[in-house]
Design a protein around this motif. Structure first.
Motif, PDB file in Angstrom:
ATOM      1  N   THR A   1      -2.973   6.405  -2.373  1.00 39.32           N
ATOM      2  CA  THR A   1      -3.786   5.574  -1.974  1.00 39.32           C
ATOM      3  C   THR A   1      -5.115   6.336  -1.245  1.00 39.32           C
TER       4      THR A   1
ATOM      5  N   THR B   1      -5.331   6.633   2.061  1.00 35.03           N
ATOM      6  CA  THR B   1      -4.686   6.613   3.276  1.00 35.03           C
ATOM      7  C   THR B   1      -5.184   7.894   3.862  1.00 35.03           C
TER       8      THR B   1
ATOM      9  N   ILE C   1       0.851  -1.153   0.087  1.00 35.75           N
ATOM     10  CA  ILE C   1       0.024   0.028   0.016  1.00 35.75           C
ATOM     11  C   ILE C   1       0.757   1.089   0.032  1.00 35.75           C
TER      12      ILE C   1
END
Length: 324
Positions: A237, A239, A232
């Motif tokens: 992403t 996040t 990841i």
């Protein structure tokens, strides 16, 4: 005769009006002077009480009364954890310049007028207090002395401000908990029966607020053979970083979405150093220990549809045999 009475009546009216005007003028002057007398008396009484100490004025009230620069915000807040490399940012409500007072950081004294190392000007309203040689595990109180800054517009000095007490910690995961947060990790280290049939978001709590996305990856690895199940990239992403309060301590936490995982599998989490940073760019050291954050997914449920293995033909009216 009637004409004579009318002529003598006019002067009497004018005389009466003139006397009324003089009466009102005298009373107006008396009211005006009495009002000023009361105001001056009240001012003198307040001044005497202040001199005697019967009336006190708080620093905030004093600043407002003087119309000098007023501290508008500070970051981090009182009671926060700070790293040895982290400063305290203060912002006033008007442009300020150097005054004659000091900033007291623990036992250190920073003269605002001459110290350009520990007192760094970001704008004409915002100043970064950047201490040096802070000891991890120690608490430091920070005070702005009265007159440390002068308002550019008002020309008046700032009041004294107590910024609070700050605990110095190395940047890392949270180590203070309450009834809402019992671990710096979700899933908790060693957790079992984690749902693998839907996406689960990892959650990591840091020991200070103001954290940001850095550059690096989060890895989900299989515990048995250390193979990478998911990578990841935090900067590209979904996040997210949020701020919260745990045990009255301002902190940050991140939510890291994962894809579905395999059932009945033990995983561990690793994070690159610098994948997250504080507001001054200091890197989170990451997670490199295999045992620090592990979890195991739930067992796989029976997903095989039932099939017939034998057929028995029953005549009409016969009883159906029980399958053993």
């Amino acid at each position: 005769m009637s004409g004579m009475r009318n002529k003598s009546f006019v002067p009497k009216i004018l005389h009466t009006r003139s006397r009324n005007i003089r009466y009102k003028t005298v009373h107006f002057q008396e009211d005006f002077f009495m009002t000023r007398f009361r105001a001056i008396s009240l001012f003198l009484i307040v001044a005497i009480l202040l001199q005697m100490g019967a009336v006190t004025v708080s620093p905030k009230s004093a600043a407002a009364a003087s119309a000098g620069p007023i501290l508008k915000s500070q970051s981090p807040a009182n009671g926060s954890f700070i790293t040895p490399d982290r400063g305290i940012r203060i912002t006033f409500d008007e442009n300020v310049r150097k005054g004659s007072g000091n900033i007291i950081f623990g036992s250190e004294v920073y003269p605002v007028a001459t110290d350009d190392v520990h007192i760094q000007w970001e704008t004409t309203k915002t100043i970064l207090i950047k201490p040096t040689d802070l000891a991890v595990g120690q608490d430091y109180s920070v005070i702005l002395e009265a007159g440390a800054f002068i308002g550019v517009t008002s020309g008046l000095p700032s009041a004294e401000y107590d910024l609070g007490t700050f605990s110095v910690r190395s940047l890392g995961v949270l180590d203070v908990f309450d009834e809402t947060v019992a671990s710096p990790y979700y899933p908790e280290n060693g957790a079992v029966d984690i749902d693998a049939d839907k996406s689960v978001a990892l959650k990591l709590y840091f020991n200070q607020s103001g954290m940001k996305i850095g550059t690096g990856n989060v890895y989900i690895k299989k515990y048995t053979d250390n193979t990478i199940a998911q990578t990841i990239k935090t900067s590209t992403t979904a996040t997210k970083i949020s701020n919260a309060t745990v045990g009255e301590v301002p902190v940050s936490f991140t939510s890291i979405p994962m894809s579905k995982l395999a059932n009945s599998t033990k995983y561990y989490v690793m994070i690159d150093p610098g994948a997250f940073v504080d507001e001054y760019g200091n890197p989170f050291p990451g997670i490199t220990n295999k045992e620090e954050w592990t979890f195991t997914t739930e067992e796989l449920f029976d997903t095989v549809a039932p099939t017939a293995s034998n057929f028995v033909f029953i005549s009409s009216g016969a009883s159906i045999p029980r399958a053993d």
